[in-house]
Design an enzyme around this catalytic site. Sequence first.
Site, short mmCIF file in Angstrom:
data_model
loop_
_atom_site.label_atom_id
_atom_site.label_comp_id
_atom_site.label_asym_id
_atom_site.label_seq_id
_atom_site.Cartn_x
_atom_site.Cartn_y
_atom_site.Cartn_z
CE LYS A 1 25.25 42.45 25.56
NZ LYS A 1 24.60 42.06 26.29
CG HIS B 1 23.05 45.26 21.94
ND1 HIS B 1 22.10 45.37 22.97
CD2 HIS B 1 23.01 44.09 21.58
CE1 HIS B 1 21.26 44.12 23.28
NE2 HIS B 1 21.79 43.07 22.53
CG ASN C 1 24.52 40.46 17.33
OD1 ASN C 1 24.50 39.58 17.32
ND2 ASN C 1 24.40 41.05 18.55
CB SER D 1 22.35 32.79 21.65
OG SER D 1 21.37 33.45 22.28
CE LYS E 1 16.89 33.33 30.53
NZ LYS E 1 15.96 32.48 30.48
CB SER E 2 19.82 28.90 33.63
OG SER E 2 19.03 28.02 34.20
NE ARG F 1 17.26 23.93 33.06
CZ ARG F 1 16.29 23.75 32.65
NH1 ARG F 1 16.75 24.69 32.02
NH2 ARG F 1 15.44 22.93 32.21
CG ASN G 1 24.56 26.63 32.99
OD1 ASN G 1 24.59 25.14 32.90
ND2 ASN G 1 23.89 27.15 32.78
N1 LIG Z 1 25.02 40.84 21.99
C1 LIG Z 1 23.47 40.25 21.46
O1 LIG Z 1 22.55 40.73 21.15
C2 LIG Z 1 22.82 39.29 22.61
C3 LIG Z 1 21.53 38.36 22.08
C4 LIG Z 1 21.59 37.20 23.26
C5 LIG Z 1 22.00 36.73 23.30
N2 LIG Z 1 23.10 37.31 24.81
C6 LIG Z 1 23.69 37.42 25.51
O2 LIG Z 1 23.46 35.59 25.80
C7 LIG Z 1 23.30 35.40 26.85
C8 LIG Z 1 22.86 34.08 26.70
O3 LIG Z 1 22.00 33.42 25.52
P1 LIG Z 1 20.44 33.46 25.20
O4 LIG Z 1 19.32 34.16 26.14
O5 LIG Z 1 19.81 33.01 23.82
O6 LIG Z 1 20.08 32.33 26.01
P2 LIG Z 1 20.84 30.77 26.18
O7 LIG Z 1 22.24 30.30 26.22
O8 LIG Z 1 21.72 29.99 24.72
O9 LIG Z 1 20.06 30.02 26.62
C9 LIG Z 1 19.09 30.53 27.32
C10 LIG Z 1 18.31 28.76 27.98
O10 LIG Z 1 18.51 27.07 28.02
C11 LIG Z 1 18.20 27.15 29.13
N3 LIG Z 1 18.90 26.40 29.84
C12 LIG Z 1 20.06 27.08 30.81
N4 LIG Z 1 20.83 26.12 31.28
C13 LIG Z 1 19.74 25.31 31.52
C14 LIG Z 1 20.66 23.26 31.37
N5 LIG Z 1 22.07 23.39 32.40
N6 LIG Z 1 20.33 22.70 31.04
C15 LIG Z 1 18.96 22.72 30.30
N7 LIG Z 1 18.88 23.63 29.73
C16 LIG Z 1 19.32 24.83 29.88
C17 LIG Z 1 17.44 28.43 29.75
O11 LIG Z 1 16.46 27.97 30.82
P3 LIG Z 1 16.18 28.63 32.08
O12 LIG Z 1 16.76 29.98 32.29
O13 LIG Z 1 14.29 28.82 31.89
O14 LIG Z 1 16.53 28.06 33.27
C18 LIG Z 1 17.26 28.70 28.41
O15 LIG Z 1 15.73 28.55 28.19
C19 LIG Z 1 21.67 36.03 26.89
O16 LIG Z 1 20.90 35.81 28.81
C20 LIG Z 1 22.46 37.93 26.51
O17 LIG Z 1 23.90 37.59 27.91
C21 LIG Z 1 23.46 39.23 24.01
#
Ligand SMILES: NC(=O)c1ccc[n+]([C@@H]2O[C@H](COP(=O)([O-])OP(=O)(O)OC[C@H]3O[C@@H](n4cnc5c(N)ncnc54)[C@H](OP(=O)(O)O)[C@@H]3O)[C@@H](O)[C@H]2O)c1
Length: 274
Positions: free
Chosen positions: A76, A109, A150, A198, A240-241, A246, A250
Amino acid sequence: MIKTDYKLNNNILIPSIGFGTWQIPDGDDAYNSTLWALENGYRHIDTAYVYRNEKSVGQAIKDYGLDRSDVFVTTKLSANIKDSTLVREYALKSLDNLGLDYVDCYLIHNARPWSDGIEGHDYFEENVAVYKVMEELYDEGKVRSIGVSNFLVKDLENLLEYSMVIPVLNQIKLHPGYLQEDIVEFCENHQILVEAYSPFATGKIFGHEDIMKLAQKHNKTEAQIILRWILQLGHLPLPKSVTKERIISNLDVFDFNLDDEDMKVMNNFKYEAQ
Ligand SMILES: NC(=O)c1ccc[n+]([C@@H]2O[C@H](COP(=O)([O-])OP(=O)(O)OC[C@H]3O[C@@H](n4cnc5c(N)ncnc54)[C@H](OP(=O)(O)O)[C@@H]3O)[C@@H](O)[C@H]2O)c1
């Protein structure tokens, strides 16, 4: 029937779950988690210039050694780049960081720099000018598709009115209790795929009774229920993890089905951050 790939509006295929890398530090963490994702079947990686981890993500992709055409990589353009004369430079920086000749998808982004919030200046003209350079990069083959993240309905309307290429997708926050229905409806009406970022509310979604009950019913984890729900809505989740188990579990969401009642529970879920 859930598909393992979606077809974007320019006819290229995108694997229906992407591995998210936000907040994974460059170095061992980003390298190992990306490698584990690839080793365990992910074929779609989501990063961004501002995540500062493109180098390690790219290195893991290179070392894993797939044919380039077998992995879908998104990055991005930083939200604060609204000067179109800088777009090419930043796109090339991302390619250089990743060690790739092209990315599969390049996104704006955010319609506004993060510091602006969603009120105030709309950057309509700036986004059109930025996107025009992305259209050139698309024509040149440096990116296989272009899209946004967004973007609100008004931002999409503006882009569609003044641009040639329809964005292939809009990456937005979407998780149980946060459905962004107006944006989703607009995207669906314009063949713009919704990517759900997320999906676990950045880890804060877990431990709610309704989802735990569904997990028990299907002998699945809460995370798997959420990802399956997003897929059945027709969106593309980006979990994300950094935890190997996980990362593996996932992706294990293609062997069960949420019925209409289950979907209703998920659609009506009220999210309260814990
Ligand atoms: N375009 C944007 O503005 C934007 C903004 C936010 C995110 N994103 C993208 O979306 C992706 C995901 O969103 P996010 O990073 O906010 O987080 P998410 O995927 O909503 O949550 C990640 C969290 O959940 C935990 N987790 C993951 N799988 C799990 C499971 N099976 N059981 C329990 N806990 C689990 C992870 O822990 P651990 O890592 O410790 O395992 C971490 O703390 C980002 O990495 C990014 O690529 C984009």
